[in-house]
Design a protein around this motif. Sequence first.
Motif, PDB file in Angstrom:
ATOM      1  N   THR A   1       0.815  -1.227   0.000  1.00 23.20           N
ATOM      2  CA  THR A   1       0.000   0.000   0.000  1.00 23.20           C
ATOM      3  C   THR A   1       0.845   1.272   0.000  1.00 23.20           C
ATOM      4  O   THR A   1       0.582   2.206  -0.780  1.00 23.20           O
ATOM      5  CB  THR A   1      -0.929   0.008   1.245  1.00 23.20           C
ATOM      6  OG1 THR A   1      -1.778  -1.129   1.162  1.00 23.20           O
ATOM      7  CG2 THR A   1      -1.747   1.279   1.335  1.00 23.20           C
TER       8      THR A   1
ATOM      9  N   ALA B   1      -1.776  -1.046   9.552  1.00 22.79           N
ATOM     10  CA  ALA B   1      -1.487   0.392   9.507  1.00 22.79           C
ATOM     11  C   ALA B   1      -1.171   0.900  10.912  1.00 22.79           C
ATOM     12  O   ALA B   1      -1.837   0.532  11.884  1.00 22.79           O
ATOM     13  CB  ALA B   1      -2.666   1.151   8.920  1.00 22.79           C
TER      14      ALA B   1
ATOM     15  N   ARG C   1      -6.374   1.866   3.079  1.00 21.03           N
ATOM     16  CA  ARG C   1      -5.188   2.091   3.926  1.00 21.03           C
ATOM     17  C   ARG C   1      -4.989   0.996   4.956  1.00 21.03           C
ATOM     18  O   ARG C   1      -3.884   0.747   5.395  1.00 21.03           O
ATOM     19  CB  ARG C   1      -5.324   3.416   4.682  1.00 21.03           C
ATOM     20  CG  ARG C   1      -5.418   4.638   3.822  1.00 21.03           C
ATOM     21  CD  ARG C   1      -4.051   5.080   3.377  1.00 21.03           C
ATOM     22  NE  ARG C   1      -4.140   6.355   2.662  1.00 21.03           N
ATOM     23  CZ  ARG C   1      -3.122   6.909   2.028  1.00 21.03           C
ATOM     24  NH1 ARG C   1      -1.937   6.323   2.027  1.00 21.03           N
ATOM     25  NH2 ARG C   1      -3.281   8.038   1.395  1.00 21.03           N
TER      26      ARG C   1
END
Length: 397
Positions: free
Chosen positions: A205, A348, A371
């Motif tokens: 990502t 994340a 995300r």
Amino acid sequence: MVTEKIGVVGAGIVGLAVARELAATRGAEVTVLEKEGRVGAHQTGHNSGVVHAGIYYPPGSLKARLCREGVALLKDYCARHALPYEEVGKLVVAATRAERPRLAALAERARANGVPGITELDALGLREVEPHAVGVAAIHSPHTAIADFPAVARRLALDVAELGGSVRLRHPVRGIRETSRGVEVVAGTGRFAFDRLVVCAGLGTDAVAAMAGRPGSVRIVPFRGEYYALRGAARGLVRGLIYPVPDPRYPFLGVHLTRHVGGEVLVGPNAVLAGAYEGYTWRNFRNFPQILAWPGTLRMARRHWRTGVKEVYGSLVKSAFTEAARRYVPELTADDLQRAAGGVRAQAVARDGSLVDDFAVDVHGNVVLVRNAPSPAATSSLAIAQHIAGIVPAPSR
Ligand SMILES: Cc1cc2nc3c(=O)[nH]c(=O)nc-3n(C[C@H](O)[C@H](O)[C@H](O)COP(=O)(O)OP(=O)(O)OC[C@H]3O[C@@H](n4cnc5c(N)ncnc54)[C@H](O)[C@@H]3O)c2cc1C
């Protein structure tokens, strides 16, 4: 009428579900760009295979909602395509009396999330469900299931093709440029022009977000999850899924015992900070400087170093892993456990060192970026796809 062209980066279960949804509901011409030579090569192909029922997630969170919706959609999808889906049931076991208040809070949360059939069991009751398990109490979720997520991903890729889209394997995305008309993407040796781009790149990502000029306020920190498989007869000691009461400070669920659709029983995963985004082994430190350069990584390490040391110990010393399993199934011995393939979670982490708990999706003009899609994103994938299809900007005509 001009057909809307949408690119999707990543042929994991989330990217493929998104591509299928956009093709089916918007009539978009979708192209999935995947760097590997097969679909589901990373997280989708290296996980516990559990269709989570929605026990753990804060009521009102995206995880809580999309997990419950995702279970219903996945169950129906597997039935329609004759894919394995078995409601083997799950026990969350309190090993000590001190864990009981957290177990009770979990039962309350499960009910608030609408998880069906939750019951609270005492030490005897839990043995009726799992005759070889021990604990002082447990909650039982009879509809928690197991599925074959890589098989689901392969079926989704067929759906995309049947809906007129394409899945381009061996197409690593190397450049992204937003134009007045849409988004230009360089992938493999090709150049693609899309109206919209959806990034579902898991462990990749940050690299793809940087190409799009959207680094964002969180970064992916890879956590390796290692497993052992039970040998031969020891598999008979576990009927379904046996989980500990999770530590509420972490999004990871703790080492558990999980039966898989092929009959294999795995013990794991732990959660060890990996040295590379695709750091499946201890030797791979390829991205360590970059991972450490994110201020959130060191802040997280400072806050959780004790747990980190314990996880590293468990990773290096088999007896620690065996003890984690024996806490719930004491008949197991070290000889029953053999190393199995592990996975790497894309988790994340914010600048302040906090682990982002909920699913997170950002929209920047014509680019939609997933995300944070950690567990239970495989369970929730079809519902995440509907959620994302609802936020991909509509064509301006
Ligand atoms: C150890 C472990 C246990 C888990 N257990 C469960 C569970 O029991 N139940 C559950 O629901 N969830 C579980 N999860 C979480 C679940 O596996 C993930 O949330 C889910 O698979 C995420 O899917 P994804 O499509 O976002 O990511 P991925 O499957 O990782 O797919 C991302 C894809 O993007 C591709 N990509 C990356 N960069 C590029 C680029 N530049 N160009 C082109 N392609 C690119 C990658 O090659 C990859 O194929 C677990 C995860 C792990 C690691």
